[in-house]
Scaffold this motif. Structure first.
Motif, short mmCIF file in Angstrom:
data_model
loop_
_atom_site.label_atom_id
_atom_site.label_comp_id
_atom_site.label_asym_id
_atom_site.label_seq_id
_atom_site.Cartn_x
_atom_site.Cartn_y
_atom_site.Cartn_z
N GLU A 1 14.25 26.91 31.46
CA GLU A 1 14.23 26.00 32.60
C GLU A 1 13.29 24.84 32.27
OE1 GLU A 1 14.07 24.50 35.49
OE2 GLU A 1 15.77 25.40 36.54
N ASP A 2 13.73 23.60 32.49
CA ASP A 2 12.80 22.53 32.16
C ASP A 2 11.77 22.30 33.26
OD1 ASP A 2 14.05 20.90 34.05
OD2 ASP A 2 14.40 19.26 32.65
N PHE A 3 11.80 23.13 34.32
CA PHE A 3 10.65 23.21 35.23
C PHE A 3 9.39 23.53 34.44
CE2 PHE A 3 7.81 25.47 38.15
CZ PHE A 3 7.81 24.64 39.26
N SER A 4 9.57 24.13 33.26
CA SER A 4 8.44 24.48 32.40
C SER A 4 7.58 23.27 32.06
CB SER A 4 8.94 25.14 31.12
OG SER A 4 9.85 24.29 30.43
N PHE A 5 8.18 22.08 31.96
CA PHE A 5 7.39 20.87 31.68
C PHE A 5 6.45 20.55 32.84
CE2 PHE A 5 11.11 20.11 28.88
CZ PHE A 5 10.44 19.93 27.69
N PHE A 6 6.94 20.74 34.07
CA PHE A 6 6.07 20.54 35.24
C PHE A 6 4.95 21.57 35.25
CE2 PHE A 6 10.17 18.96 37.30
CZ PHE A 6 9.84 17.62 37.18
N ALA A 7 5.33 22.85 35.03
CA ALA A 7 4.36 23.94 35.12
C ALA A 7 3.37 23.91 33.96
CB ALA A 7 5.07 25.29 35.15
N GLU A 8 3.69 23.18 32.90
CA GLU A 8 2.76 23.00 31.79
C GLU A 8 1.74 21.91 32.12
OE1 GLU A 8 3.58 23.12 27.07
OE2 GLU A 8 4.28 21.28 28.03
N ALA A 9 2.15 20.95 32.96
CA ALA A 9 1.28 19.83 33.30
C ALA A 9 0.33 20.16 34.46
CB ALA A 9 2.13 18.60 33.66
N VAL A 10 0.83 20.90 35.46
CA VAL A 10 0.01 21.30 36.61
C VAL A 10 0.39 22.74 36.95
CG1 VAL A 10 -0.12 18.95 37.53
CG2 VAL A 10 1.69 20.49 38.34
N PRO A 11 -0.43 23.45 37.72
CA PRO A 11 -0.04 24.81 38.13
C PRO A 11 1.31 24.80 38.84
CG PRO A 11 -2.35 24.43 38.63
CD PRO A 11 -1.79 23.10 38.18
N GLY A 12 2.19 25.72 38.44
CA GLY A 12 3.52 25.77 39.01
C GLY A 12 3.96 27.18 39.35
N CYS A 13 4.96 27.28 40.21
CA CYS A 13 5.55 28.58 40.54
C CYS A 13 7.05 28.37 40.76
CB CYS A 13 4.91 29.16 41.80
SG CYS A 13 5.55 30.81 42.23
N PHE A 14 7.84 29.19 40.06
CA PHE A 14 9.29 29.10 40.11
C PHE A 14 9.84 30.45 40.55
CE2 PHE A 14 13.60 28.90 38.35
CZ PHE A 14 13.97 27.60 38.64
N PHE A 15 10.84 30.42 41.42
CA PHE A 15 11.38 31.69 41.93
C PHE A 15 12.88 31.56 42.15
CE2 PHE A 15 9.96 29.14 45.48
CZ PHE A 15 10.95 29.26 46.43
N TYR A 16 13.53 32.72 42.32
CA TYR A 16 14.97 32.79 42.52
C TYR A 16 15.29 33.19 43.95
CZ TYR A 16 15.73 32.32 37.52
OH TYR A 16 15.76 31.84 36.24
N LEU A 17 16.37 32.60 44.47
CA LEU A 17 16.87 32.94 45.79
C LEU A 17 18.15 33.74 45.64
CD1 LEU A 17 16.66 29.69 47.95
CD2 LEU A 17 15.36 31.79 48.27
N GLY A 18 18.15 34.97 46.13
CA GLY A 18 19.36 35.78 46.07
C GLY A 18 20.45 35.24 46.97
N MET A 19 21.71 35.34 46.52
CA MET A 19 22.83 34.89 47.36
C MET A 19 24.04 35.81 47.26
SD MET A 19 24.22 31.49 45.41
CE MET A 19 24.87 31.56 43.73
#
Length: 436
Positions: free
Chosen positions: A362-380
């Protein structure tokens, strides 16, 4: 604007905030889910999602998607910056003062043909929202509506990050380079998932998804007749040897306890049964859960391709540095704990899933590398409505019952973060306390 002008944006937010200061401030809802489930908002999010789904756009080509987002933000009275990283949009809601927290959605589609027959099927041949980014945009716009309606209860500033080119283009990296996180203290992101039941959320602290890179190689030989291979230099044989040898990088060179994957997903060459072609093109990805493992794979892939091609008397051109190297997606421990508390209040403890790491990236990793980040999944997943296919399938579908959960979690995470992470007051020399 390409780069952020924080002074101008903060001044605009101050004016918008103060212009409505006569409005009375009510308590921020402890749970936005009931508001997000209102028929009016749910139908609006579904309509947005379906419109985007019908008109998918690839990475850095999301011009109409970006225009739709800006139109809706204009209707809400939400100021924004555009373009950021070609097509990206960053909206702002709140006081214009710290703390600053960001919530993110990706916008791009995939280069694949949709095979789901329904009223809102993709109108663009060879392009499809096969990973749910259309739903992500709709949910972040839904969160924007909720936040804007309660903007005078916000104790800081929320950034709405609509990001281009997640599917291999490294759009997050370009947004970071544009300076959008300059004043941001934390960022949250989500992804819809058919793996988990509707109403559940799934994540974990620490490494969540692998880092990854891409490679492509053109292996050139000498074409000829299939009946007289001695007069040719066969690039198909060379490419086949490369593919087999690359599998040994994981089975024989990687630590068995350090998960790694090398996959060749592209193999193109030849057009006739009885002709040896001049060249073959191969391409694929490599993944690992550590930066050292990722760099080791990158180096060894280049060596294997070059040397195997040489063994078979072929020349080779490798493209690997032109593609962004995605970092490992790592959830900040404190933010993960915070997210868990917010999610528990909304969906209940029994609906919080502690998941295993994934080899996907996930390229959210670039955000989470720059500042504290949290990524999660929504079940559907809802078995009563039929089984949902995984992302990147031409049969991928979104259960739109997930939309209120995403909008509500975005809004709750941002709102409560601004309350819980207020700047600590600094003592002033000569204050009344000092004089007592």
């Amino acid at each position: 604007m390409g780069l952020f002008n924080w002074v101008s944006l903060i001044s605009t937010l101050h004016l918008l905030f103060l212009s409505k200061s006569a409005l009375s401030s009510s308590e921020t809802p402890a749970n936005f889910l009931d508001l997000a489930r209102s028929p009016e908002l749910l139908d609006w999010m579904a309509a947005i999602r379906r419109k985007i789904h019908e008109n998918p756009e690839l990475g850095f080509e999301e011009f109409e998607t970006s225009k739709l987002i800006r139109t809706e933000l204009d209707k809400m009275g939400v100021p924004y910056s555009h373009p950021v990283a070609v097509t990206g949009v960053v909206g702002f809601i709140g006081t214009g003062e710290p703390p600053f927290v960001a919530i993110r959605a990706d916008m791009d589609a995939l280069a694949m043909q949709e095979k789901v027959e329904w009223e809102h099927k993709s109108k663009i041949p060879g392009k499809m929202h096969g990973c749910g980014h259309d739903a992500h945009v709709a949910m972040l716009l839904g969160a924007a509506k909720l936040l804007q309606e309660h903007r005078h209860d916000l104790k800081g500033t929320v950034l709405l990050v609509f990001q281009p080119a997640e599917e291999g283009g490294g759009g997050a990296k370009k947004m970071v380079e544009a300076g959008i996180l300059e004043n941001v203290e934390a960022i949250f992101g989500l992804h819809v998932s058919p793996r988990f039941p509707i109403g559940t959320v799934a994540s974990r602290s620490g490494p969540l998804m692998a880092g990854s890179g891409f490679f492509e190689a053109v292996i050139s030989g000498k074409g000829g007749h299939a009946a007289i291979p001695q007069h040719a230099i066969d690039p198909i044989l060379a490419a086949s040897s490369v593919v087999v040898s690359m599998q040994h990088l994981v089975s024989r060179e990687a630590d068995p306890l350090d998960s790694q994957v090398v996959t060749v997903g592209k193999f193109q060459g030849g057009g006739a049964f009885n002709v040896i072609p001049d060249s073959v093109t191969i391409g694929g990805t490599f993944r690992a859960f550590s930066k050292d493992g990722l760099m080791q794979l990158k180096q060894r892939i280049e060596e294997v391709i070059t040397r195997q091609a040489a063994v078979h008397r072929c020349n080779v051109t490798i493209t690997i540095d032109d593609y962004p190297l995605y970092p490992v997606t790592v959830n900040n421990n404190e933010l993960h704990h915070y997210y868990t508390n917010i999610a528990r209040d909304m969906v209940g403890t029994s609906n919080i899933i502690e998941m295993q790491p994934l080899m996907g990236s996930e390229d959210f990793s670039f955000f989470a590398e720059a500042v504290p980040g949290c990524f999660f999944y929504l079940g559907m997943q809802n078995e009563t409505q039929g089984r949902l296919e995984p992302g990147h399938s031409p049969y991928f579908k979104v259960n739109e019952d997930v939309l209120p959960y995403g909008a509500a979690l975005h809004a709750s995470l941002a709102t409560r973060y601004l309350i819980d992470y207020q700047p600590k007051p600094t003592s002033t020399k000569g204050s009344s306390r000092d004089e007592l």
